[in-house]
Enzyme design. Structure first.
Site, PDB file in Angstrom:
ATOM      1  N   ASN A   1      45.692 -22.858 -63.995  1.00  0.00           N
ATOM      2  CA  ASN A   1      46.379 -22.413 -62.791  1.00  0.00           C
ATOM      3  C   ASN A   1      47.870 -22.453 -63.116  1.00  0.00           C
ATOM      4  O   ASN A   1      48.487 -23.508 -63.096  1.00  0.00           O
ATOM      5  CB  ASN A   1      46.020 -23.366 -61.644  1.00  0.00           C
TER       6      ASN A   1
ATOM      7  N   ARG B   1      43.365 -18.657 -62.597  1.00  0.00           N
ATOM      8  CA  ARG B   1      43.536 -18.368 -61.169  1.00  0.00           C
ATOM      9  C   ARG B   1      44.612 -17.293 -61.049  1.00  0.00           C
ATOM     10  O   ARG B   1      45.720 -17.449 -61.583  1.00  0.00           O
ATOM     11  CB  ARG B   1      43.988 -19.638 -60.444  1.00  0.00           C
TER      12      ARG B   1
ATOM     13  N   HIS C   1      43.249 -18.184 -50.559  1.00  0.00           N
ATOM     14  CA  HIS C   1      42.375 -19.361 -50.620  1.00  0.00           C
ATOM     15  C   HIS C   1      40.907 -18.961 -50.733  1.00  0.00           C
ATOM     16  O   HIS C   1      40.017 -19.736 -50.394  1.00  0.00           O
ATOM     17  CB  HIS C   1      42.497 -20.251 -49.351  1.00  0.00           C
TER      18      HIS C   1
ATOM     19  N   HIS D   1      40.540 -24.218 -44.438  1.00  0.00           N
ATOM     20  CA  HIS D   1      41.210 -24.826 -45.596  1.00  0.00           C
ATOM     21  C   HIS D   1      42.592 -25.279 -45.122  1.00  0.00           C
ATOM     22  O   HIS D   1      43.488 -24.461 -44.900  1.00  0.00           O
ATOM     23  CB  HIS D   1      41.333 -23.807 -46.740  1.00  0.00           C
ATOM     24  N   LEU D   2      42.742 -26.591 -44.938  1.00  0.00           N
ATOM     25  CA  LEU D   2      43.994 -27.111 -44.391  1.00  0.00           C
ATOM     26  C   LEU D   2      44.692 -27.969 -45.436  1.00  0.00           C
ATOM     27  O   LEU D   2      44.343 -29.141 -45.637  1.00  0.00           O
ATOM     28  CB  LEU D   2      43.716 -27.940 -43.124  1.00  0.00           C
TER      29      LEU D   2
ATOM     30  N   ASN E   1      48.784 -27.859 -47.782  1.00  0.00           N
ATOM     31  CA  ASN E   1      50.170 -27.453 -47.508  1.00  0.00           C
ATOM     32  C   ASN E   1      50.185 -26.026 -46.988  1.00  0.00           C
ATOM     33  O   ASN E   1      50.878 -25.711 -46.030  1.00  0.00           O
ATOM     34  CB  ASN E   1      51.005 -27.554 -48.782  1.00  0.00           C
ATOM     35  N   GLY E   2      49.425 -25.173 -47.675  1.00  0.00           N
ATOM     36  CA  GLY E   2      49.144 -23.859 -47.124  1.00  0.00           C
ATOM     37  C   GLY E   2      47.829 -24.003 -46.365  1.00  0.00           C
ATOM     38  O   GLY E   2      46.997 -24.828 -46.746  1.00  0.00           O
TER      39      GLY E   2
ATOM     40  N   ARG F   1      55.472 -23.166 -43.521  1.00  0.00           N
ATOM     41  CA  ARG F   1      55.374 -21.753 -43.106  1.00  0.00           C
ATOM     42  C   ARG F   1      55.002 -21.651 -41.636  1.00  0.00           C
ATOM     43  O   ARG F   1      54.199 -22.438 -41.136  1.00  0.00           O
ATOM     44  CB  ARG F   1      54.308 -21.022 -43.932  1.00  0.00           C
TER      45      ARG F   1
ATOM     46  N   MET G   1      51.740 -34.051 -43.849  1.00  0.00           N
ATOM     47  CA  MET G   1      50.959 -34.405 -42.668  1.00  0.00           C
ATOM     48  C   MET G   1      50.805 -35.915 -42.486  1.00  0.00           C
ATOM     49  O   MET G   1      50.819 -36.414 -41.364  1.00  0.00           O
ATOM     50  CB  MET G   1      49.602 -33.714 -42.730  1.00  0.00           C
ATOM     51  N   ARG G   2      50.681 -36.649 -43.608  1.00  0.00           N
ATOM     52  CA  ARG G   2      50.564 -38.115 -43.479  1.00  0.00           C
ATOM     53  C   ARG G   2      51.800 -38.678 -42.791  1.00  0.00           C
ATOM     54  O   ARG G   2      51.716 -39.500 -41.886  1.00  0.00           O
ATOM     55  CB  ARG G   2      50.435 -38.767 -44.860  1.00  0.00           C
TER      56      ARG G   2
ATOM     57  N   GLY H   1      43.570 -30.958 -48.293  1.00  0.00           N
ATOM     58  CA  GLY H   1      44.121 -32.314 -48.135  1.00  0.00           C
ATOM     59  C   GLY H   1      44.081 -32.807 -46.688  1.00  0.00           C
ATOM     60  O   GLY H   1      43.712 -33.955 -46.418  1.00  0.00           O
TER      61      GLY H   1
ATOM     62  N   GLU I   1      38.359 -25.933 -56.191  1.00  0.00           N
ATOM     63  CA  GLU I   1      38.631 -24.554 -56.604  1.00  0.00           C
ATOM     64  C   GLU I   1      38.463 -24.385 -58.112  1.00  0.00           C
ATOM     65  O   GLU I   1      38.004 -23.352 -58.589  1.00  0.00           O
ATOM     66  CB  GLU I   1      40.053 -24.156 -56.191  1.00  0.00           C
TER      67      GLU I   1
HETATM   68  P1  ADP Z   1      47.982 -27.942 -51.468  1.00  0.00           P
HETATM   69  O1  ADP Z   1      47.915 -26.817 -50.500  1.00  0.00           O
HETATM   70  O2  ADP Z   1      49.356 -28.151 -52.044  1.00  0.00           O
HETATM   71  O3  ADP Z   1      46.862 -27.981 -52.482  1.00  0.00           O
HETATM   72  P2  ADP Z   1      46.622 -30.281 -50.360  1.00  0.00           P
HETATM   73  O4  ADP Z   1      45.310 -29.624 -50.144  1.00  0.00           O
HETATM   74  O5  ADP Z   1      46.735 -31.313 -51.417  1.00  0.00           O
HETATM   75  O6  ADP Z   1      47.787 -29.213 -50.540  1.00  0.00           O
HETATM   76  O7  ADP Z   1      47.068 -30.925 -48.965  1.00  0.00           O
HETATM   77  C1  ADP Z   1      48.312 -31.495 -48.790  1.00  0.00           C
HETATM   78  C2  ADP Z   1      48.393 -31.993 -47.353  1.00  0.00           C
HETATM   79  O8  ADP Z   1      47.323 -32.935 -47.142  1.00  0.00           O
HETATM   80  C3  ADP Z   1      49.688 -32.730 -47.053  1.00  0.00           C
HETATM   81  O9  ADP Z   1      50.170 -32.345 -45.774  1.00  0.00           O
HETATM   82  C4  ADP Z   1      49.234 -34.181 -47.017  1.00  0.00           C
HETATM   83  O10 ADP Z   1      50.023 -34.953 -46.160  1.00  0.00           O
HETATM   84  C5  ADP Z   1      47.836 -34.050 -46.470  1.00  0.00           C
HETATM   85  N1  ADP Z   1      47.051 -35.255 -46.752  1.00  0.00           N
HETATM   86  C6  ADP Z   1      46.686 -35.756 -47.929  1.00  0.00           C
HETATM   87  N2  ADP Z   1      46.057 -36.954 -47.766  1.00  0.00           N
HETATM   88  C7  ADP Z   1      46.041 -37.197 -46.441  1.00  0.00           C
HETATM   89  C8  ADP Z   1      45.561 -38.258 -45.626  1.00  0.00           C
HETATM   90  N3  ADP Z   1      44.982 -39.308 -46.145  1.00  0.00           N
HETATM   91  N4  ADP Z   1      45.714 -38.144 -44.283  1.00  0.00           N
HETATM   92  C9  ADP Z   1      46.336 -37.081 -43.744  1.00  0.00           C
HETATM   93  N5  ADP Z   1      46.819 -36.058 -44.461  1.00  0.00           N
HETATM   94  C10 ADP Z   1      46.687 -36.109 -45.781  1.00  0.00           C
END
Ligand code: ADP
Length: 394
Positions: free
Chosen positions: A7, A88, A177, A205-206, A208-209, A238, A280-281, A327, A381
């Site tokens: 990737n 990818r 995605h 799919h939640l 960053n994107g 975004r 998000m954390r 994530g 993925e």
């Molecule tokens: P990307 O799109 O970069 O692959 P990810 O799928 O890794 O992103 O997701 C990143 C998001 O997931 C961030 O907003 C992060 O805060 C959130 N995240 C990761 N672990 C947790 C958790 N334990 N609780 C809440 N949100 C989380």
């Protein structure tokens, strides 16, 4: 049989090596800060980790370093012994609906699609070209983020703009995605004992994107991202759906030019725009500590998801399951709870106790009597790309 998945970003290459017989991951790693004074290469395998901090001028040298680390880890003797390499590729336009063996013609076609993905496709191509140079005899396969959505019907992918914007400029919904939506839908079909070609699902799919997809009879029939990954859900930075006239309004009243507006919508909006933080954390912690803007950002995030659940339920008719992944989808208990609250009229009943966990494997978080099952499925993925490469080269 070994398959490598690459990737390639503009300054990084993520990689994962699979045993294609067992689908087991043998090694994963990343080369970061390519082109900077000091670059960082790391690999992880079952019995250890290796790391190098040296200047890596370009993707070609990055792959050489990756190869030397893989040899040092004793997992392979050389990249050239691999059975296949999967790449990818973010944008496949209307040309690519399937994983595709890469040759000169395919490279030219991916180059032609650069205007649709100016940040991603050039970086993906860098990785592809370096990889071919390094091992010209290994089959190289492009797996496109857009491909799973190529089954979306025309009435759903067209925008109500002058028709020539589609014909001349390719303006339509493509969606992204796709590899993740496809993977989790297949996993859900297995888990529920439904054939993929009979599965109706809403995939979320939640990360960053973030994007959602309506899957009917195993195929994507709608998705929330559009011509670009900016449309749809609220994301880390975004904005997702907005009134397009906001762009002209802001350009007039704030005197912002195209680049400034692009930067605002893509990098300064979403969770970050509302409460100053895109993780998000951290947004969750801020909200718990009473930060009103963080609370608002969370409410807006789940409200937007809920609206899409409603519209995709209407589009699908029968829904077998909702699938949370990425994530946030895999880990965030509050987001899942808020997005599914008061949806009993759509047949969705969350079990709050079962929801109260992070998912390391597939879990069903719905009540036994919930007509629509709610599943949390960790996405993979890279494995999906390896599987698609395998299906093509075997
Ligand atoms: P990307 O799109 O970069 O692959 P990810 O799928 O890794 O992103 O997701 C990143 C998001 O997931 C961030 O907003 C992060 O805060 C959130 N995240 C990761 N672990 C947790 C958790 N334990 N609780 C809440 N949100 C989380």
């Amino acid at each position: 049989m070994k398959i490598l998945v690459l990737n390639s970003g503009s300054s990084s290459i993520k990689f994962q090596l699979f045993d294609a017989k067992t689908n087991e991951s043998l090694v994963s790693g990343i080369i970061e800060q390519i082109g900077e004074k000091i670059s960082h290469a790391r690999i992880k395998f079952e019995s250890g980790e290796l790391e190098k901090k040296i200047p890596i001028a370009n993707h070609k040298i990055g792959l050489e370093i990756m190869n030397s680390l893989l040899i040092e880890s004793k997992i392979i003797k050389d990249l050239c012994e691999l059975d296949g390499i999967g790449h990818r590729v973010v944008h496949g336009g209307e040309e690519f609906c399937e994983p595709t063996i890469i040759n000169d013609k395919v490279i030219k076609q991916i180059e032609k699609l650069i205007p649709l993905a100016p940040l991603h496709n050039p970086a993906n191509l860098e990785g592809i070209k370096s990889s071919i140079e390094h091992c010209p005899n290994v089959p190289q396969v492009a797996v496109f983020d857009t491909a799973f959505h190529s089954s979306i019907p025309k009435y759903a992918y067209m925008y109500a703009l002058p028709y020539e914007t589609y014909e001349k400029d390719g303006v339509r919904r493509y969606g992204f995605h796709g590899t993740s939506h496809h993977f989790v839908a297949k996993e859900a079909a297995k888990k529920l004992g439904i054939k993929m070609e009979n599965l109706n699902a809403i995939t979320l799919h939640l990360g960053n994107g973030a994007s959602m997809s309506a899957v009917k009879n195993g195929k994507s029939i709608d998705t929330s991202m559009g011509l670009t990954p900016l449309e749809g859900l609220i994301m880390g930075t975004r904005c997702g759906d907005i009134d397009p006239a906001i762009i002209f309004y802001l350009s007039r009243v704030e005197n912002l030019n195209e680049d400034e507006l692009d930067n605002m919508l893509n990098k300064k909006s979403g969770l970050k725009g509302i409460c100053g933080n895109n993780d998000m954390r951290e947004v969750g912690e801020m909200a718990q500590n009473g930060d009103e803007k963080a609370k608002l950002a969370l409410e807006m995030f789940s409200y937007r998801i809920k609206k899409y659940i409603g519209s995709y339920s209407a589009v699908l008719g029968r829904v077998d399951c909702l699938i949370f992944t990425g994530g946030i989808g895999e880990n965030d208990i509050e987001v899942r709870r808020n997005s599914c609250s008061n949806l009993e009229n759509l047949g969705i009943s969350l079990d709050l106790d079962k929801n109260n966990q992070r998912a390391k494997e597939i879990i069903d978080i719905s009540k036994p009597n919930s007509k629509v099952k709610v599943l949390v499925i960790p996405t993979n993925e890279e494995l999906e790309i390896a599987l698609q490469v395998k299906s093509l080269i075997l």
